[in-house]
Design a protein around this motif. Structure first.
Motif, PDB file in Angstrom:
ATOM      1  N   ASP A   1       4.054  -7.387   8.219  1.00  0.00           N
ATOM      2  CA  ASP A   1       4.396  -7.611   6.814  1.00  0.00           C
ATOM      3  C   ASP A   1       5.603  -8.523   6.650  1.00  0.00           C
ATOM      4  O   ASP A   1       5.739  -9.209   5.635  1.00  0.00           O
ATOM      5  CB  ASP A   1       4.689  -6.274   6.127  1.00  0.00           C
ATOM      6  N   LEU A   2       6.492  -8.525   7.644  1.00  0.00           N
ATOM      7  CA  LEU A   2       7.735  -9.278   7.542  1.00  0.00           C
ATOM      8  C   LEU A   2       8.174  -9.706   8.937  1.00  0.00           C
ATOM      9  O   LEU A   2       8.099  -8.919   9.888  1.00  0.00           O
ATOM     10  CB  LEU A   2       8.825  -8.411   6.898  1.00  0.00           C
ATOM     11  N   PHE A   3       8.638 -10.943   9.051  1.00  0.00           N
ATOM     12  CA  PHE A   3       9.208 -11.429  10.304  1.00  0.00           C
ATOM     13  C   PHE A   3      10.720 -11.429  10.166  1.00  0.00           C
ATOM     14  O   PHE A   3      11.262 -11.841   9.135  1.00  0.00           O
ATOM     15  CB  PHE A   3       8.730 -12.849  10.608  1.00  0.00           C
ATOM     16  N   VAL A   4      11.405 -10.956  11.218  1.00  0.00           N
ATOM     17  CA  VAL A   4      12.869 -10.938  11.203  1.00  0.00           C
ATOM     18  C   VAL A   4      13.393 -11.630  12.455  1.00  0.00           C
ATOM     19  O   VAL A   4      12.939 -11.352  13.566  1.00  0.00           O
ATOM     20  CB  VAL A   4      13.418  -9.504  11.125  1.00  0.00           C
TER      21      VAL A   4
ATOM     22  N   ALA B   1       0.846  -1.190   0.000  1.00  0.00           N
ATOM     23  CA  ALA B   1       0.000   0.000   0.000  1.00  0.00           C
ATOM     24  C   ALA B   1       0.886   1.246   0.000  1.00  0.00           C
ATOM     25  O   ALA B   1       1.800   1.371   0.824  1.00  0.00           O
ATOM     26  CB  ALA B   1      -0.910  -0.005   1.234  1.00  0.00           C
ATOM     27  N   ALA B   2       0.626   2.151  -0.906  1.00  0.00           N
ATOM     28  CA  ALA B   2       1.438   3.364  -1.014  1.00  0.00           C
ATOM     29  C   ALA B   2       1.290   4.221   0.244  1.00  0.00           C
ATOM     30  O   ALA B   2       0.187   4.408   0.772  1.00  0.00           O
ATOM     31  CB  ALA B   2       1.027   4.160  -2.244  1.00  0.00           C
ATOM     32  N   GLY B   3       2.420   4.737   0.736  1.00  0.00           N
ATOM     33  CA  GLY B   3       2.399   5.665   1.860  1.00  0.00           C
ATOM     34  C   GLY B   3       2.230   5.037   3.217  1.00  0.00           C
ATOM     35  O   GLY B   3       2.130   5.752   4.217  1.00  0.00           O
ATOM     36  N   VAL B   4       2.190   3.703   3.286  1.00  0.00           N
ATOM     37  CA  VAL B   4       2.032   3.018   4.568  1.00  0.00           C
ATOM     38  C   VAL B   4       3.339   2.312   4.907  1.00  0.00           C
ATOM     39  O   VAL B   4       3.824   1.473   4.136  1.00  0.00           O
ATOM     40  CB  VAL B   4       0.884   1.996   4.513  1.00  0.00           C
ATOM     41  N   ALA B   5       3.914   2.647   6.041  1.00  0.00           N
ATOM     42  CA  ALA B   5       5.172   2.018   6.457  1.00  0.00           C
ATOM     43  C   ALA B   5       4.915   0.555   6.803  1.00  0.00           C
ATOM     44  O   ALA B   5       4.028   0.250   7.604  1.00  0.00           O
ATOM     45  CB  ALA B   5       5.751   2.749   7.653  1.00  0.00           C
ATOM     46  N   PRO B   6       5.666  -0.374   6.214  1.00  0.00           N
ATOM     47  CA  PRO B   6       5.472  -1.794   6.535  1.00  0.00           C
ATOM     48  C   PRO B   6       5.876  -2.091   7.973  1.00  0.00           C
ATOM     49  O   PRO B   6       6.723  -1.413   8.560  1.00  0.00           O
ATOM     50  CB  PRO B   6       6.384  -2.511   5.540  1.00  0.00           C
ATOM     51  N   THR B   7       5.253  -3.121   8.528  1.00  0.00           N
ATOM     52  CA  THR B   7       5.522  -3.534   9.904  1.00  0.00           C
ATOM     53  C   THR B   7       6.408  -4.765   9.908  1.00  0.00           C
ATOM     54  O   THR B   7       6.091  -5.785   9.291  1.00  0.00           O
ATOM     55  CB  THR B   7       4.219  -3.838  10.652  1.00  0.00           C
ATOM     56  N   VAL B   8       7.522  -4.639  10.612  1.00  0.00           N
ATOM     57  CA  VAL B   8       8.450  -5.753  10.819  1.00  0.00           C
ATOM     58  C   VAL B   8       8.263  -6.232  12.251  1.00  0.00           C
ATOM     59  O   VAL B   8       8.242  -5.427  13.188  1.00  0.00           O
ATOM     60  CB  VAL B   8       9.907  -5.303  10.579  1.00  0.00           C
ATOM     61  N   VAL B   9       8.143  -7.545  12.450  1.00  0.00           N
ATOM     62  CA  VAL B   9       7.939  -8.081  13.788  1.00  0.00           C
ATOM     63  C   VAL B   9       9.044  -9.082  14.106  1.00  0.00           C
ATOM     64  O   VAL B   9       9.541  -9.790  13.223  1.00  0.00           O
ATOM     65  CB  VAL B   9       6.543  -8.747  13.923  1.00  0.00           C
ATOM     66  N   THR B  10       9.446  -9.100  15.365  1.00  0.00           N
ATOM     67  CA  THR B  10      10.384 -10.106  15.859  1.00  0.00           C
ATOM     68  C   THR B  10       9.907 -10.559  17.227  1.00  0.00           C
ATOM     69  O   THR B  10       9.241  -9.799  17.948  1.00  0.00           O
ATOM     70  CB  THR B  10      11.823  -9.558  15.910  1.00  0.00           C
ATOM     71  N   VAL B  11      10.246 -11.791  17.583  1.00  0.00           N
ATOM     72  CA  VAL B  11       9.772 -12.392  18.833  1.00  0.00           C
ATOM     73  C   VAL B  11      10.954 -13.038  19.541  1.00  0.00           C
ATOM     74  O   VAL B  11      11.746 -13.760  18.915  1.00  0.00           O
ATOM     75  CB  VAL B  11       8.685 -13.460  18.564  1.00  0.00           C
ATOM     76  N   GLY B  12      11.090 -12.784  20.840  1.00  0.00           N
ATOM     77  CA  GLY B  12      12.149 -13.451  21.583  1.00  0.00           C
ATOM     78  C   GLY B  12      12.383 -12.833  22.948  1.00  0.00           C
ATOM     79  O   GLY B  12      12.011 -11.685  23.205  1.00  0.00           O
ATOM     80  N   THR B  13      13.011 -13.587  23.810  1.00  0.00           N
ATOM     81  CA  THR B  13      13.320 -13.117  25.154  1.00  0.00           C
ATOM     82  C   THR B  13      14.339 -11.982  25.120  1.00  0.00           C
ATOM     83  O   THR B  13      15.208 -11.931  24.247  1.00  0.00           O
ATOM     84  CB  THR B  13      13.861 -14.266  26.020  1.00  0.00           C
ATOM     85  N   LEU B  14      14.225 -11.097  26.102  1.00  0.00           N
ATOM     86  CA  LEU B  14      15.213 -10.035  26.291  1.00  0.00           C
ATOM     87  C   LEU B  14      16.024 -10.268  27.563  1.00  0.00           C
ATOM     88  O   LEU B  14      16.658  -9.352  28.066  1.00  0.00           O
ATOM     89  CB  LEU B  14      14.510  -8.669  26.351  1.00  0.00           C
ATOM     90  N   GLU B  15      16.015 -11.498  28.068  1.00  0.00           N
ATOM     91  CA  GLU B  15      16.797 -11.813  29.258  1.00  0.00           C
ATOM     92  C   GLU B  15      18.292 -11.813  28.966  1.00  0.00           C
ATOM     93  O   GLU B  15      19.118 -11.594  29.832  1.00  0.00           O
ATOM     94  CB  GLU B  15      16.382 -13.177  29.822  1.00  0.00           C
ATOM     95  N   GLN B  16      18.652 -12.127  27.725  1.00  0.00           N
ATOM     96  CA  GLN B  16      20.025 -12.035  27.262  1.00  0.00           C
ATOM     97  C   GLN B  16      19.998 -11.314  25.921  1.00  0.00           C
ATOM     98  O   GLN B  16      18.930 -11.072  25.347  1.00  0.00           O
ATOM     99  CB  GLN B  16      20.658 -13.422  27.108  1.00  0.00           C
ATOM    100  N   MET B  17      21.178 -11.009  25.387  1.00  0.00           N
ATOM    101  CA  MET B  17      21.245 -10.275  24.122  1.00  0.00           C
ATOM    102  C   MET B  17      21.387 -11.188  22.914  1.00  0.00           C
ATOM    103  O   MET B  17      21.633 -10.723  21.801  1.00  0.00           O
ATOM    104  CB  MET B  17      22.426  -9.297  24.167  1.00  0.00           C
ATOM    105  N   TYR B  18      21.227 -12.489  23.120  1.00  0.00           N
ATOM    106  CA  TYR B  18      21.502 -13.399  22.005  1.00  0.00           C
ATOM    107  C   TYR B  18      20.444 -13.368  20.909  1.00  0.00           C
ATOM    108  O   TYR B  18      20.663 -13.890  19.823  1.00  0.00           O
ATOM    109  CB  TYR B  18      21.734 -14.831  22.493  1.00  0.00           C
ATOM    110  N   LYS B  19      19.291 -12.751  21.149  1.00  0.00           N
ATOM    111  CA  LYS B  19      18.289 -12.637  20.087  1.00  0.00           C
ATOM    112  C   LYS B  19      18.624 -11.543  19.081  1.00  0.00           C
ATOM    113  O   LYS B  19      17.958 -11.408  18.059  1.00  0.00           O
ATOM    114  CB  LYS B  19      16.911 -12.386  20.696  1.00  0.00           C
ATOM    115  N   GLY B  20      19.634 -10.717  19.367  1.00  0.00           N
ATOM    116  CA  GLY B  20      20.114  -9.757  18.377  1.00  0.00           C
ATOM    117  C   GLY B  20      19.169  -8.610  18.083  1.00  0.00           C
ATOM    118  O   GLY B  20      19.246  -8.006  17.009  1.00  0.00           O
TER     119      GLY B  20
END
Length: 415
Positions: free
Chosen positions: A292-295, A208-227
């Motif tokens: 729109d995208l999973f990372v 869709a023109a003019g709509v910023a795509p949504t990127v989603v990521t899922v993971g724990t923040l207990e450590q930094m290994y999820k990047g």
């Protein structure tokens, strides 16, 4: 036969003796072992609380009990309580029990030592890679290099001496942690998705023109290994190039404030949302369906459940070349870890080509179906049967404290 299974999950116990967890593995997860065994005893760290926080899931229940190990967090607390921890772990299994250790694991290694000491067999489910977990930049600890070498070698030794081994990957972990010749081996993911986890058809992507795509990521923040820090940097780089995306992170942990600060410093705080904990099942699927995208920017992984769940929703995905991620995504959809520039480029290329996103959606959905319950349950059941058979074949007439000491009623209930 009862099976005793160790886990690094941490549980909560209420005064009525019931045991709870904020996220899986819950009771349904542990029931999978009942396809072959009569009872399941879960060995885990347990912390007593007066009330059950909202949204928690029950762990124990019919044919599933929890054997409580003194609660600790981190290596320093473990060192202070190690004697009590090891004593509780050793008391969790008798000579007539089958034992499956979910490794790498402090508790699993402690029980393995007790089994070896008394000439008793054990099996493994290898669910992670300590060589990657303790890589530079993943875990902040002064003893990180030493821990990396020692825990990696310990896992190799455990795999060489186990009666049966299952790996969550198809090749990665098997190559790094091989078994002895002739040992029953299986490649069975811990993930098995129900029918309602899958969308019925791939996405046909139209931007869709003019709509910023949504990127989603899922993971724990207990450590930094999820990047997640790498991904925030990538969002900033995309903005510098005029590509504006919205990032939504699902998950919680102690590093959230640090990552929020990074988003502010990079000027993208208004484009980054920390959604916190989202319940499994439908609440999480709704989040995925709106994206729109999973990372998956991880620095280390086994075989990531979050990525498989996103693929089951027909989401195009980009990930790093660590652990089992390259077994799920094509080479064109993966980049090196800790490389914000490469990650930004991969995201931009995917979002810029709707046809490519549609093709990735179809490909990901097809691959995710290989992790359906219908597909995995027979393979997992066959592995459990091989464990039961191996335990019967290898169990000697053990002598010593473990075989002579009956397990008391308090240990049986984990109280």
């Amino acid at each position: 036969m009862r099976v005793v299974v160790t886990t690094e999950s941490r549980f909560i116990r209420t005064p009525d003796g019931r045991v709870w967890t904020p996220t899986p593995p819950d009771h349904r997860f542990w029931q999978r072992y009942l396809s072959v065994f009569d009872q399941v005893r879960v060995v885990a760290r347990v912390q007593d609380q007066h009330e059950v926080p909202a949204g928690l899931l029950r762990v124990d229940g019919e044919a599933v009990e929890v054997h409580a190990v003194p609660h600790y967090v981190g290596p320093w607390q473990y060192l202070r309580r190690s004697r009590h921890v090891r004593r509780a772990v050793e008391a969790s299994a008798g000579p007539d029990d089958a034992v499956i250790l979910r490794v790498p694991s402090v508790l699993g290694s402690a029980l393995r030592s007790a089994r070896v000491r008394h000439g008793l067999p054990f099996a493994l489910e290898v669910v992670g890679d300590p060589w990657d977990v303790f890589a530079e930049g993943v875990v902040q600890h002064p003893l990180r290099p030493l821990l990396r070498r020692r825990i990696t070698e310990r896992l190799r030794q455990e795999c060489r001496t186990a009666a049966a081994v299952s790996y969550v990957t198809e090749e990665h972990l098997q190559t790094r942690y091989p078994t002895a010749p002739g040992v029953p081996v299986a490649a069975v993911s811990s993930v098995d998705l129900p029918d309602d986890a899958f969308v019925t058809r791939p996405r046909q992507v139209v931007r869709a023109a003019g709509v910023a795509p949504t990127v989603v990521t899922v993971g724990t923040l207990e450590q930094m290994y999820k990047g997640v820090d790498t991904l925030i940097e990538a969002v900033a780089l995309l903005g510098d190039d005029g590509v504006h995306v919205r990032l939504v992170h699902v998950g919680q942990g102690r590093y959230r404030s640090r990552l929020e600060r990074l988003a502010r410093e990079r000027g993208v705080a208004d484009r980054v949302t920390f959604a916190g904990w989202v319940g499994p099942g439908e609440p999480l699927r709704e989040r995925l369906d709106r994206a729109d995208l999973f990372v998956m920017p991880s620095r280390t992984e086994g075989l990531p459940r979050a990525l498989i769940e996103a693929m089951a929703r027909g989401l195009p995905a980009v990930g790093t070349r660590v652990g089992g991620i390259p077994e799920l995504l094509t080479a064109d959809d993966t980049v090196a870890p800790d490389d914000p520039s490469a990650m930004a480029t991969a995201i931009a290329r995917m979002l810029d080509e709707p046809a490519r996103m549609s093709a990735a959606s179809a490909r990901n959905l097809t691959r995710a179906r290989q992790f359906s319950r219908e597909t995995l349950i027979p393979r997992r059941t066959a592995f459990y049967q091989s464990v039961k058979d191996a335990m019967g074949e290898q169990r000697p007439n053990a002598t010593g404290p473990l075989s002579e000491r009956p397990v008391d009623a308090a240990s049986r209930t984990g109280r």
